[in-house]
Design an enzyme around this catalytic site. Structure first.
Site, PDB file in Angstrom:
ATOM      1  N   SER A 198     -23.513   7.121   2.798  1.00 41.42           N
ATOM      2  CA  SER A 198     -23.814   8.499   2.414  1.00 41.42           C
ATOM      3  C   SER A 198     -25.046   9.101   3.072  1.00 41.42           C
ATOM      4  O   SER A 198     -25.384  10.248   2.806  1.00 41.42           O
ATOM      5  CB  SER A 198     -23.968   8.591   0.887  1.00 41.42           C
ATOM      6  OG  SER A 198     -22.733   8.391   0.264  1.00 41.42           O
TER       7      SER A 198
ATOM      8  N   LYS B 279     -33.233  14.062  -2.118  1.00 37.41           N
ATOM      9  CA  LYS B 279     -31.923  14.146  -2.765  1.00 37.41           C
ATOM     10  C   LYS B 279     -32.080  14.161  -4.285  1.00 37.41           C
ATOM     11  O   LYS B 279     -32.951  13.481  -4.840  1.00 37.41           O
ATOM     12  CB  LYS B 279     -31.060  12.953  -2.312  1.00 37.41           C
ATOM     13  CG  LYS B 279     -29.603  13.013  -2.768  1.00 37.41           C
ATOM     14  CD  LYS B 279     -28.840  11.832  -2.194  1.00 37.41           C
ATOM     15  CE  LYS B 279     -27.371  11.804  -2.624  1.00 37.41           C
ATOM     16  NZ  LYS B 279     -26.644  10.664  -2.048  1.00 37.41           N
TER      17      LYS B 279
ATOM     18  N   SER C  64     -22.539  11.514   0.492  1.00 40.55           N
ATOM     19  CA  SER C  64     -22.899  12.411  -0.598  1.00 40.55           C
ATOM     20  C   SER C  64     -24.250  13.101  -0.412  1.00 40.55           C
ATOM     21  O   SER C  64     -24.631  13.976  -1.183  1.00 40.55           O
ATOM     22  CB  SER C  64     -22.949  11.619  -1.915  1.00 40.55           C
ATOM     23  OG  SER C  64     -23.932  10.579  -1.838  1.00 40.55           O
TER      24      SER C  64
END
Length: 465
Positions: A155, A56, A131
């Site tokens: 998330s 990420k 997210s």
């Protein structure tokens, strides 16, 4: 297949699918092949020998862009590796790219990225969750077997549910946060996506453990998580807080989760009803504490030290204002304003202080529950993947996507989402298991036994192989 051949194929798949999914912000073609060539001749004995992973874009990777999905860091290249990335590299993994995300990890749909929304590989008109939706899509589409995401309120688990894969959040402190760009420091965790529970267990065993560079990392023994994956869960007690299975949960989700409860009973687990009386306050408490911490953490992005600086600013205050106005997206601005408000004079005691007291009660709920059961089962998300744009004009509806996940972050306990079925329109549904502090091995075993006995047996229309 050689490591070089495997990595070349992985990078080609990432590049081929990215126009459809927009899940990678950068694909490290040259770096990946160089690393694969090195490992081809010197990788004997490495735990993750040649494993391709995605990371990420809020987790620092040396020499690679780390933008946090934000215009304010659009050209920031980290000069060091996060501890989790450093340990992946030492174990022989290869970071093939950085994945798209909601800006500064603020969102539940991955529509808040400054670089465009990520699309769900099951239906590109729908969101992958957020997210960490970019990392979820990278695993769910078969490009990589495992990926790192981050968790503040769900998330990793929520997009794992919406994408039909395994998503894992450890106990707070189990994985070092050094190199994870902060959103809400007392809630943030690095989490792991995997195509299977075993993939997650392998990665967790490598990156978990005390780190002197992170004072919040715990000095707790890291077991062999792969060895904890047994074939038997007979005698384990799973608690079900049925009072939470109420308004807002879709019928398909409710039915699939109830079926997963029956399946665990069939596998030999003992099912009991429990109560988590303060869990219903989780969303309110989370969005007070998380926004308060975000308003403090994001104060560093002022156009002075690093990152984006607005042009045509003729004095200091104007430069601050224009930089943050142009550099931050709408959701980030909203949360900074909410956080500043709840920390302001006259409101601190009414909101932030009270939220911290209720947070302690949420944690106490779990302490009490784990005196009666080994794990707790809930839905992961109240809905399947929703249409893109469906909730962007209604922030409260978007925030409720995390209603079943935020309390585990507030308490600091580990949790995992595993696929448990498909909806009537063919979208994946996840069930969530929550464990006691430092008891990640038990959760991984429960998940592994379940996925072996009740595999999803379906792949999305967009899949690498």
């Amino acid at each position: 297949m050689s490591i070089v051949t495997e990595i070349k194929k992985t990078v080609e798949n990432a590049e081929r699918l990215n126009p459809e999914l927009n899940n990678f912000l950068s694909i490290e073609h040259e770096h990946s092949l160089e690393r694969a060539t090195q490992l081809e001749t010197s990788s004997d004995g490495l735990t993750l020998n040649g494993l391709a992973v995605a990371v990420k874009d809020n987790i620092c990777t040396k020499g690679m862009r780390t933008s946090c999905g934000s215009q304010i860091l659009h050209n920031y290249h980290a000069h060091y590796d996060a501890t989790a990335v450093e340990r992946l590299n030492e174990a022989g993994a290869i970071v093939v790219g950085k994945t798209n995300m909601d800006e500064f990890a603020m969102g539940s749909s991955n529509e808040n990225s400054a670089f465009g929304a990520v699309r769900n590989q099951w239906d590109t008109t729908r969101v992958p969750g957020g997210s960490s939706g970019g990392s979820a899509a990278a695993v769910a589409s078969g490009v990589v077997r495992a990926a790192l995401g981050s968790e503040t309120g769900g998330s990793v688990r929520q997009p794992a549910s919406l994408c039909g894969i395994v998503g894992f959040k450890p106990s707070y402190g189990r994985i070092s946060r050094y190199g994870l760009v902060a959103f809400a420091s007392s809630l943030d965790n690095i989490g792991i996506f995997g195509q299977t529970t075993k993939d997650v267990a392998k990665v967790l065993g490598v990156i978990a453990g005390r780190d002197e560079r992170d004072s919040t990392s715990a000095d707790v023994v890291v077991p062999d998580y792969v060895s904890s994956l047994k074939d038997d869960i007979a005698g384990k007690t799973i608690g079900v807080p049925r009072a939470l299975f109420g308004e807002g949960i879709e019928v398909d989700v409710s039915q699939a989760v109830e079926k997963s409860i029956d399946n665990f009973a069939e596998l030999g687990a003992r099912i009991i009803d429990i109560e988590l009386p303060y869990a219903k306050y989780g969303i309110a408490v989370y969005y007070i504490i998380a926004t308060a911490e975000a308003s403090s953490n994001l104060a560093r992005y002022d156009g002075v030290r690093y990152g984006f600086r607005a042009e045509d600013a003729h004095e200091l205050r104007q430069m601050y204002f224009k930089t943050r106005e142009e550099g931050f997206g709408e959701e980030v601005k909203r949360r900074i304003m909410l956080g500043t408000y709840v920390l302001s004079s006259g409101y601190y005691d009414a909101y932030y202080s009270k939220a911290q007291k209720v947070r302690a009660l949420v944690k106490k709920d779990y302490v009490n529950a784990f005196q009666k059961c080994d794990a707790i089962l809930t839905p992961t998300s109240p809905t399947v993947a929703f249409k893109m744009g469906e909730r962007t004009s209604d922030p409260l509806a978007m925030y409720l996507s995390d209603i079943y996940t935020v309390s585990a972050n507030l308490a600091g306990v580990p949790a995992i989402s595993i696929p448990c079925g498909l909806s009537t329109n063919g979208l994946p549904i996840g069930t969530q298991l929550i464990g006691n502090f430092w008891n990640e091995g038990l959760l991984l075993n429960l998940a592994s036994v379940y996925e072996t006995a009740f595999p999803l047996n379906a792949k999305p229309p967009i899949f690498a192989y």
